[in-house]
Write a protein that holds these residues in place. Structure first.
Motif, PDB file in Angstrom:
ATOM      1  N   ARG A  99      59.469  53.473  45.733  1.00 23.17           N
ATOM      2  CA  ARG A  99      59.467  54.616  44.803  1.00 23.17           C
ATOM      3  C   ARG A  99      58.079  55.244  44.701  1.00 23.17           C
ATOM      4  NH1 ARG A  99      63.328  51.914  40.382  1.00 23.17           N
ATOM      5  NH2 ARG A  99      65.307  52.665  41.225  1.00 23.17           N
ATOM      6  N   ALA A 100      57.063  54.401  44.679  1.00 24.30           N
ATOM      7  CA  ALA A 100      55.699  54.905  44.505  1.00 24.30           C
ATOM      8  C   ALA A 100      55.130  55.528  45.780  1.00 24.30           C
ATOM      9  CB  ALA A 100      54.784  53.781  44.024  1.00 24.30           C
ATOM     10  N   HIS A 101      55.486  54.973  46.940  1.00 24.15           N
ATOM     11  CA  HIS A 101      54.837  55.393  48.185  1.00 24.15           C
ATOM     12  C   HIS A 101      55.785  55.963  49.233  1.00 24.15           C
ATOM     13  CE1 HIS A 101      51.219  53.502  46.678  1.00 24.15           C
ATOM     14  NE2 HIS A 101      51.929  52.406  46.431  1.00 24.15           N
ATOM     15  N   GLY A 102      57.081  55.940  48.960  1.00 20.92           N
ATOM     16  CA  GLY A 102      58.041  56.441  49.933  1.00 20.92           C
ATOM     17  C   GLY A 102      58.242  55.454  51.076  1.00 20.92           C
ATOM     18  N   PRO A 103      58.890  55.901  52.134  1.00 19.04           N
ATOM     19  CA  PRO A 103      59.172  55.010  53.268  1.00 19.04           C
ATOM     20  C   PRO A 103      57.885  54.420  53.860  1.00 19.04           C
ATOM     21  CG  PRO A 103      60.387  57.064  53.471  1.00 19.04           C
ATOM     22  CD  PRO A 103      59.427  57.241  52.332  1.00 19.04           C
ATOM     23  N   THR A 104      57.996  53.206  54.335  1.00 17.50           N
ATOM     24  CA  THR A 104      56.849  52.534  54.949  1.00 17.50           C
ATOM     25  C   THR A 104      56.827  52.815  56.447  1.00 17.50           C
ATOM     26  OG1 THR A 104      58.047  50.519  55.504  1.00 17.50           O
ATOM     27  CG2 THR A 104      57.093  50.633  53.296  1.00 17.50           C
ATOM     28  N   ALA A 108      54.946  47.919  58.654  1.00 16.61           N
ATOM     29  CA  ALA A 108      54.945  47.393  57.281  1.00 16.61           C
ATOM     30  C   ALA A 108      56.338  46.906  56.904  1.00 16.61           C
ATOM     31  CB  ALA A 108      54.470  48.463  56.299  1.00 16.61           C
ATOM     32  N   ALA A 109      57.363  47.651  57.310  1.00 17.00           N
ATOM     33  CA  ALA A 109      58.739  47.236  57.021  1.00 17.00           C
ATOM     34  C   ALA A 109      59.043  45.891  57.679  1.00 17.00           C
ATOM     35  CB  ALA A 109      59.726  48.301  57.502  1.00 17.00           C
ATOM     36  N   LEU A 110      58.606  45.729  58.919  1.00 19.09           N
ATOM     37  CA  LEU A 110      58.836  44.453  59.609  1.00 19.09           C
ATOM     38  C   LEU A 110      58.091  43.305  58.937  1.00 19.09           C
ATOM     39  CD1 LEU A 110      58.824  45.529  63.361  1.00 19.09           C
ATOM     40  CD2 LEU A 110      60.752  44.651  62.026  1.00 19.09           C
ATOM     41  N   CYS A 111      56.891  43.567  58.439  1.00 20.23           N
ATOM     42  CA  CYS A 111      56.105  42.531  57.748  1.00 20.23           C
ATOM     43  C   CYS A 111      56.842  42.056  56.494  1.00 20.23           C
ATOM     44  CB  CYS A 111      54.736  43.086  57.390  1.00 20.23           C
ATOM     45  SG  CYS A 111      53.654  41.918  56.566  1.00 20.23           S
ATOM     46  N   VAL A 112      57.326  43.006  55.695  1.00 22.85           N
ATOM     47  CA  VAL A 112      58.055  42.647  54.466  1.00 22.85           C
ATOM     48  C   VAL A 112      59.367  41.962  54.806  1.00 22.85           C
ATOM     49  CG1 VAL A 112      59.221  43.569  52.422  1.00 22.85           C
ATOM     50  CG2 VAL A 112      56.965  44.422  53.066  1.00 22.85           C
TER      51      VAL A 112
END
Length: 144
Positions: A99-104, A108-112
């Motif tokens: 919500r704060a930063h929009g899509p990664t 970064a998505a793979l890391c999470v």
């Protein structure tokens, strides 16, 4: 909250709520350690089969030792309700981050995703089924 507070802990503020309870940031009075306390919704706590399952899952979660899973410190039952005391994770939910930063970025998505799947695998290896895997329940630290 559920109308009662665990003795030995000082509540600081509410962190969130879901279908099965509310989570409060608190401080352990004796050590000063910040913790997250999840208070079980009172209606669910009065259901003996749900409380039995909650107790069994808390016992299993207490056996999980993995950097991708918040550590369970204590499970408490009283005539007033049930609660679990857990390690406080210094981070934000994936939902808050999006919500704060929009899509990664894909990286970064793979890391999470890697961290959250590693946590689920560790829990499952110990017999714990999360049952509520969603962006609100994935916590992201400053290190990702």
């Amino acid at each position: 909250m559920s109308g009662w507070e665990l003795s030995g802990y000082t509540p600081v503020r509410r962190l969130g709520a879901g279908a099965s309870g509310s989570v409060v940031l608190a401080t352990h009075d004796r050590t000063g350690t910040p913790v997250a306390i999840k208070y079980l919704v009172r209606d669910l706590g009065e259901d003996s089969s749900f409380r039995t399952a909650f107790r069994a899952e808390a016992r299993l979660l207490g056996e999980v030792d993995d950097p991708h899973v918040s550590r369970l410190y204590e499970y408490v039952e009283s005539p007033h309700g049930a609660a679990i005391v857990m390690e406080l994770v210094d981070g934000v939910s994936l939902r808050q981050m999006l919500r704060a930063h929009g899509p990664t970025t894909p990286e970064a998505a793979l890391c999470v995703l890697k961290g959250s799947l590693a946590g689920l695998a560790a829990a499952h290896a110990n017999g714990v089924v999360h049952r509520d895997y969603k962006p609100e329940n994935v916590l992201v630290t400053g290190a990702g």
